[in-house]
Write a protein that holds these residues in place. Structure first.
Motif, PDB file in Angstrom:
ATOM      1  N   ALA A 197       0.831  -1.208   0.000  1.00  0.00           N
ATOM      2  CA  ALA A 197       0.000   0.000   0.000  1.00  0.00           C
ATOM      3  C   ALA A 197       0.859   1.248   0.000  1.00  0.00           C
ATOM      4  CB  ALA A 197      -0.918  -0.018   1.224  1.00  0.00           C
ATOM      5  N   ILE A 198       1.899   1.278   0.802  1.00  0.00           N
ATOM      6  CA  ILE A 198       2.766   2.458   0.876  1.00  0.00           C
ATOM      7  C   ILE A 198       3.443   2.719  -0.461  1.00  0.00           C
ATOM      8  CG2 ILE A 198       4.845   3.417   1.924  1.00  0.00           C
ATOM      9  CD1 ILE A 198       4.085   2.021   4.513  1.00  0.00           C
ATOM     10  N   GLY A 199       3.965   1.642  -1.078  1.00  0.00           N
ATOM     11  CA  GLY A 199       4.641   1.801  -2.354  1.00  0.00           C
ATOM     12  C   GLY A 199       3.732   2.347  -3.434  1.00  0.00           C
ATOM     13  N   LEU A 200       2.537   1.797  -3.559  1.00  0.00           N
ATOM     14  CA  LEU A 200       1.620   2.260  -4.596  1.00  0.00           C
ATOM     15  C   LEU A 200       1.099   3.666  -4.306  1.00  0.00           C
ATOM     16  CD1 LEU A 200      -0.393  -0.970  -5.467  1.00  0.00           C
ATOM     17  CD2 LEU A 200       1.134   0.326  -6.956  1.00  0.00           C
ATOM     18  N   CYS A 201       0.898   3.977  -3.045  1.00  0.00           N
ATOM     19  CA  CYS A 201       0.465   5.335  -2.703  1.00  0.00           C
ATOM     20  C   CYS A 201       1.541   6.358  -3.024  1.00  0.00           C
ATOM     21  CB  CYS A 201       0.078   5.414  -1.227  1.00  0.00           C
ATOM     22  SG  CYS A 201      -1.531   4.679  -0.855  1.00  0.00           S
ATOM     23  N   ILE A 202       2.819   5.970  -2.843  1.00  0.00           N
ATOM     24  CA  ILE A 202       3.909   6.869  -3.210  1.00  0.00           C
ATOM     25  C   ILE A 202       3.922   7.090  -4.721  1.00  0.00           C
ATOM     26  CG2 ILE A 202       6.428   7.067  -3.370  1.00  0.00           C
ATOM     27  CD1 ILE A 202       6.597   5.704  -0.647  1.00  0.00           C
ATOM     28  N   LEU A 203       3.745   6.013  -5.476  1.00  0.00           N
ATOM     29  CA  LEU A 203       3.688   6.148  -6.932  1.00  0.00           C
ATOM     30  C   LEU A 203       2.533   7.053  -7.346  1.00  0.00           C
ATOM     31  CD1 LEU A 203       4.391   2.609  -8.444  1.00  0.00           C
ATOM     32  CD2 LEU A 203       5.964   4.484  -8.050  1.00  0.00           C
ATOM     33  N   GLY A 204       1.366   6.852  -6.729  1.00  0.00           N
ATOM     34  CA  GLY A 204       0.213   7.674  -7.065  1.00  0.00           C
ATOM     35  C   GLY A 204       0.418   9.130  -6.693  1.00  0.00           C
ATOM     36  N   LEU A 205       0.934   9.366  -5.497  1.00  0.00           N
ATOM     37  CA  LEU A 205       1.141  10.735  -5.026  1.00  0.00           C
ATOM     38  C   LEU A 205       2.145  11.484  -5.887  1.00  0.00           C
ATOM     39  CD1 LEU A 205       0.891  13.024  -2.935  1.00  0.00           C
ATOM     40  CD2 LEU A 205       2.637  11.851  -1.584  1.00  0.00           C
ATOM     41  N   VAL A 206       3.323  10.908  -6.056  1.00  0.00           N
ATOM     42  CA  VAL A 206       4.381  11.595  -6.796  1.00  0.00           C
ATOM     43  C   VAL A 206       4.056  11.692  -8.283  1.00  0.00           C
ATOM     44  CG1 VAL A 206       6.833  11.566  -7.391  1.00  0.00           C
ATOM     45  CG2 VAL A 206       6.100  10.883  -5.100  1.00  0.00           C
ATOM     46  N   GLY A 207       3.618  10.565  -8.871  1.00  0.00           N
ATOM     47  CA  GLY A 207       3.269  10.584 -10.285  1.00  0.00           C
ATOM     48  C   GLY A 207       2.117  11.527 -10.574  1.00  0.00           C
ATOM     49  N   GLY A 208       1.097  11.497  -9.710  1.00  0.00           N
ATOM     50  CA  GLY A 208      -0.062  12.357  -9.908  1.00  0.00           C
ATOM     51  C   GLY A 208       0.279  13.831  -9.779  1.00  0.00           C
ATOM     52  N   LEU A 209       1.049  14.188  -8.746  1.00  0.00           N
ATOM     53  CA  LEU A 209       1.449  15.588  -8.563  1.00  0.00           C
ATOM     54  C   LEU A 209       2.323  16.065  -9.720  1.00  0.00           C
ATOM     55  CD1 LEU A 209       2.245  16.067  -4.759  1.00  0.00           C
ATOM     56  CD2 LEU A 209       0.633  17.393  -6.147  1.00  0.00           C
ATOM     57  N   ALA A 210       3.281  15.239 -10.119  1.00  0.00           N
ATOM     58  CA  ALA A 210       4.173  15.621 -11.218  1.00  0.00           C
ATOM     59  C   ALA A 210       3.391  15.841 -12.504  1.00  0.00           C
ATOM     60  CB  ALA A 210       5.239  14.547 -11.416  1.00  0.00           C
ATOM     61  N   GLY A 211       2.489  14.910 -12.814  1.00  0.00           N
ATOM     62  CA  GLY A 211       1.692  15.048 -14.023  1.00  0.00           C
ATOM     63  C   GLY A 211       0.750  16.227 -13.969  1.00  0.00           C
ATOM     64  N   SER A 212       0.151  16.466 -12.798  1.00  0.00           N
ATOM     65  CA  SER A 212      -0.772  17.582 -12.654  1.00  0.00           C
ATOM     66  C   SER A 212      -0.057  18.920 -12.810  1.00  0.00           C
ATOM     67  CB  SER A 212      -1.457  17.510 -11.288  1.00  0.00           C
ATOM     68  OG  SER A 212      -2.374  18.566 -11.118  1.00  0.00           O
ATOM     69  N   LEU A 213       1.136  19.021 -12.225  1.00  0.00           N
ATOM     70  CA  LEU A 213       1.913  20.250 -12.370  1.00  0.00           C
ATOM     71  C   LEU A 213       2.378  20.436 -13.812  1.00  0.00           C
ATOM     72  CD1 LEU A 213       4.012  20.156  -9.078  1.00  0.00           C
ATOM     73  CD2 LEU A 213       2.167  21.756  -9.649  1.00  0.00           C
ATOM     74  N   ALA A 214       2.703  19.331 -14.488  1.00  0.00           N
ATOM     75  CA  ALA A 214       3.069  19.406 -15.899  1.00  0.00           C
ATOM     76  C   ALA A 214       1.888  19.913 -16.722  1.00  0.00           C
ATOM     77  CB  ALA A 214       3.517  18.037 -16.406  1.00  0.00           C
ATOM     78  N   ASP A 215       0.691  19.473 -16.369  1.00  0.00           N
ATOM     79  CA  ASP A 215      -0.524  19.933 -17.041  1.00  0.00           C
ATOM     80  C   ASP A 215      -0.680  21.440 -16.882  1.00  0.00           C
ATOM     81  OD1 ASP A 215      -3.589  20.618 -16.947  1.00  0.00           O
ATOM     82  OD2 ASP A 215      -3.464  18.728 -18.035  1.00  0.00           O
ATOM     83  N   SER A 216      -0.450  21.931 -15.659  1.00  0.00           N
ATOM     84  CA  SER A 216      -0.570  23.363 -15.402  1.00  0.00           C
ATOM     85  C   SER A 216       0.482  24.144 -16.186  1.00  0.00           C
ATOM     86  CB  SER A 216      -0.419  23.650 -13.902  1.00  0.00           C
ATOM     87  OG  SER A 216      -1.484  23.085 -13.175  1.00  0.00           O
ATOM     88  N   TRP A 217       1.708  23.618 -16.220  1.00  0.00           N
ATOM     89  CA  TRP A 217       2.784  24.310 -16.936  1.00  0.00           C
ATOM     90  C   TRP A 217       2.494  24.353 -18.433  1.00  0.00           C
ATOM     91  CZ3 TRP A 217       6.352  23.372 -20.760  1.00  0.00           C
ATOM     92  CH2 TRP A 217       7.393  24.299 -20.878  1.00  0.00           C
ATOM     93  N   LEU A 218       2.094  23.223 -19.004  1.00  0.00           N
ATOM     94  CA  LEU A 218       1.751  23.190 -20.423  1.00  0.00           C
ATOM     95  C   LEU A 218       0.584  24.131 -20.721  1.00  0.00           C
ATOM     96  CD1 LEU A 218       2.005  19.350 -21.136  1.00  0.00           C
ATOM     97  CD2 LEU A 218       3.504  21.120 -22.056  1.00  0.00           C
ATOM     98  N   GLY A 219      -0.386  24.162 -19.795  1.00  0.00           N
ATOM     99  CA  GLY A 219      -1.530  25.042 -19.974  1.00  0.00           C
ATOM    100  C   GLY A 219      -1.145  26.504 -19.977  1.00  0.00           C
ATOM    101  N   ALA A 220      -0.132  26.848 -19.194  1.00  0.00           N
ATOM    102  CA  ALA A 220       0.287  28.244 -19.107  1.00  0.00           C
ATOM    103  C   ALA A 220       1.222  28.656 -20.230  1.00  0.00           C
ATOM    104  CB  ALA A 220       0.976  28.489 -17.762  1.00  0.00           C
TER     105      ALA A 220
END
Length: 278
Positions: A197-220
């Motif tokens: 659970a910890i490993g997958l949550c880390i993947l979700g947290l980091v991957g999700g935040l990185a992708g979401s911030l990339a979305d914001s940067w591309l959008g801007a």
């Protein structure tokens, strides 16, 4: 054969409910059924369930306090009922990874899939919850305050929602794999901690935040943006106030759907690299 039937039945049931609730358009319904059926047939419950967790949570959030978010959403390229383009932009890459895992089993497909689904969930949660922020968002590029709904704008509430969305996907993926480990099989199983659970949550947290911030940067920076000739608002779509809008920046082909697809690929890559370290 039974996986195809179960996938089709489940997809029609869930997409049909979303269509009746006006969360999906006709084309969105068709795309969702196709996507869900193929994903269940190729990856079964573990992959399909993770996709559905994103879809259901995002659809519910889109209806939550929708009136308060209406002003910010008026400038979005697409809002309300998701069409086929949105469905495929959010789930198409995930399906491709699922099919890859079915034909050439390897843990890398599953790691990337977690990052992709975490990204689209994190980005959607950030948009739907962040739109209710009492603090004005700031441009991810300049740091200056921007109007709510501005592409590339981020807020503390939106970032928190993004992190929560990524964690949610990691937790759901672990729970599904734990319930039916035989269906995860070679396509999504690890012989080490990533499967925890910890490993997958880390993947979700980091991957999700990185992708979401990339979305914001591309959008801007590169997403195509327009200005309404009538009200003067900066928007993502080429029509507003029943009039054609003027393009003011960005690449013509870099639509919101394109940005979503690229950012999800980035989130998947981040999760994949992180899984190698874990």
């Amino acid at each position: 054969m039974q996986y195809w039937i179960i996938g089709l039945a489940g997809s029609v049931l869930i997409a049909g409910a979303a269509y009746r609730k006006r969360s999906l358009s006709g084309s969105g319904f068709a795309a969702a059924v196709l996507l869900g059926t193929l994903m269940y047939a190729a990856g079964s419950l573990v992959w399909f369930g993770t996709l559905i967790a994103f879809f259901i949570s995002s659809s519910l959030l889109s209806k939550w306090k929708s009136k308060k978010k209406a002003i910010a959403e008026s400038g979005y390229a697409k809002s309300g009922r998701r069409d086929a383009g949105q469905v495929l932009a959010n789930g198409g890459l995930g399906l491709a990874l699922c099919l890859g895992a079915a034909f050439v089993p390897h843990p890398a497909w599953w790691a990337a899939f977690i990052g992709v689904m975490a990204t689209v969930t994190a980005d959607t949660w950030a948009t739907e919850i962040g739109g209710l922020s009492r603090t004005a968002p700031r441009s991810i590029v300049s740091g200056r305050p921007v109007p709510p709904g501005t592409s590339g704008g981020v807020s503390p509430l939106g970032l928190a929602a993004s992190a929560a969305g990524g964690l949610f996907i990691g937790a759901v993926a672990w729970a599904l794999a734990a319930l039916q480990p035989e269906q995860a099989g070679d396509a999504s199983a690890w012989a080490f901690s990533v499967r925890s659970a910890i490993g997958l949550c880390i993947l979700g947290l980091v991957g999700g935040l990185a992708g979401s911030l990339a979305d914001s940067w591309l959008g801007a920076v590169v997403q195509v943006m327009y200005r309404c000739r009538v009200c003067g608002k900066e928007i993502e779509k080429n029509r507003h106030c029943d009039a054609a809008a003027v393009r003011i920046r960005g690449l013509a082909f870099m639509t919101n759907d394109t940005v979503n697809a690229l950012s999800s690929a980035f989130g998947g890559a981040v999760a994949l690299l992180l899984s190698l370290w874990l």
